[in-house]
Design an enzyme around this catalytic site. Sequence first.
Site, short mmCIF file in Angstrom:
data_model
loop_
_atom_site.label_atom_id
_atom_site.label_comp_id
_atom_site.label_asym_id
_atom_site.label_seq_id
_atom_site.Cartn_x
_atom_site.Cartn_y
_atom_site.Cartn_z
N ASP A 12 -79.53 53.30 1.03
CA ASP A 12 -78.33 53.95 0.46
C ASP A 12 -78.67 55.17 -0.39
OD1 ASP A 12 -76.84 51.87 1.65
OD2 ASP A 12 -77.38 50.58 -0.02
N HIS A 40 -75.19 54.20 7.77
CA HIS A 40 -75.43 55.64 7.55
C HIS A 40 -74.11 56.40 7.68
CE1 HIS A 40 -80.00 55.39 8.59
NE2 HIS A 40 -79.62 54.55 7.65
P1 IMP Z 1 -81.55 42.06 5.62
O1 IMP Z 1 -82.23 43.30 6.07
O2 IMP Z 1 -80.12 41.96 6.07
O3 IMP Z 1 -82.33 40.83 5.94
O4 IMP Z 1 -81.47 42.11 4.01
C1 IMP Z 1 -82.62 42.05 3.20
C2 IMP Z 1 -82.42 42.86 1.93
O5 IMP Z 1 -82.36 44.24 2.26
C3 IMP Z 1 -81.12 42.58 1.19
O6 IMP Z 1 -81.37 42.81 -0.19
C4 IMP Z 1 -80.17 43.65 1.72
O7 IMP Z 1 -79.12 43.89 0.83
C5 IMP Z 1 -81.12 44.81 1.83
N1 IMP Z 1 -80.75 45.80 2.87
C6 IMP Z 1 -80.99 45.72 4.19
N2 IMP Z 1 -80.60 46.82 4.83
C7 IMP Z 1 -80.11 47.65 3.90
C8 IMP Z 1 -79.56 48.98 3.95
O8 IMP Z 1 -79.49 49.64 4.99
N3 IMP Z 1 -79.16 49.52 2.76
C9 IMP Z 1 -79.29 48.84 1.60
N4 IMP Z 1 -79.80 47.61 1.50
C10 IMP Z 1 -80.20 47.01 2.65
MG MG Z 2 -76.79 52.49 3.72
#
Ligand code: IMP
Ligand code: MG
Length: 323
Positions: A12, A40
Amino acid sequence: MNGVVIGLQYGDEGKGRVSAYFLKDYDWSVRFNGGPNAGHTVYDNEGVVHKLHHLPGGAALGKKVALHAGMVINPDTFIIECEKLNWRFPLAISKDVHLITPEHVDSDSKGSGIGSTKRGIAYVYSDRALRKGQRVEDNAEFWKKIAASPAHTTCYSGMPPIEQGETALLEGAQGIMLDVDYGDYPYVTSSSVMPSIAHKVTRTIGVMKAYVSRVGDGPPNHPDIEELRVVGSEYGTTTGRPRQCTWLDVDTMAYAMSIVQPDEVVVTKLDVLNDLDGPICVYRNNELFSVGGLDSYKSFLLETFPKINWFSESPKGDLIKVR
Ligand code: IMP
Ligand code: MG
């Protein structure tokens, strides 16, 4: 010359917008990690906003798109995402991209323990590691649907079909502090966020937000600042969850820079800091320091991180080159 855009924080950072800005100089827009856990936000050439999850920003900008090995796709939501864009981009997809199944999403919804996005990410990458995953190559039905789409589509093995003389901008998802190896394990995603293609990538653009936001559990372990969340509209693109917000931690940023080693760095959302009541602060050695107003903060960033050479002040606006 190929380039890559990488997040220097917890995702982000505004990578979608930054990629869209730089993409005008490239032929291809490529994703190489993560899947629909990403969100995105990109404005197309007509100023229409698109919230992309699988596709890189170039999909909204008429660029050639490659979805490369290392990333994961949910076949159902992927097709909906492409339909929303009227398949307006030529699409090349690696046969080695892994597919998220309903079982992966189900397991993740029950909770993988660290506040994931519940998109099945940890489970699809587990199956990949266990060598029992399902790839694009293994799912004829999915490939048939894509092949029948109005987009010109190809399925490739090895490297994307980028021709001699063409250039590619790789768009990283998440950020280095969520990297499975370099991030704050176990509060990380389940893939590397560093490019799975190093081939002729000679330009690394790091992206950082002027402050820190985070969704899910884990660091940064600094007090949450409600005003940053409200003024910066910090709610997840993918899950709508409120993002934890706090000041930049200089030591964490130095760590991130040492891993990513960007050639240039874009700082986004400085305008948010301009709209706050009190002074802008940073953490150093876990202590809070006041830096002052926006101009002092910019000078501070330039002195502390000499690779910074782009500031982006408005969420929709152009990037402003300061040196
Ligand atoms: P997962 O990738 O869904 O397994 O999430 C693992 C960790 O990464 C969590 O803390 C999510 O909130 C964070 N996370 C995963 N993808 C993103 C993203 O694109 N933006 C922000 N946080 C992310
Ligand atoms: Mg994002």
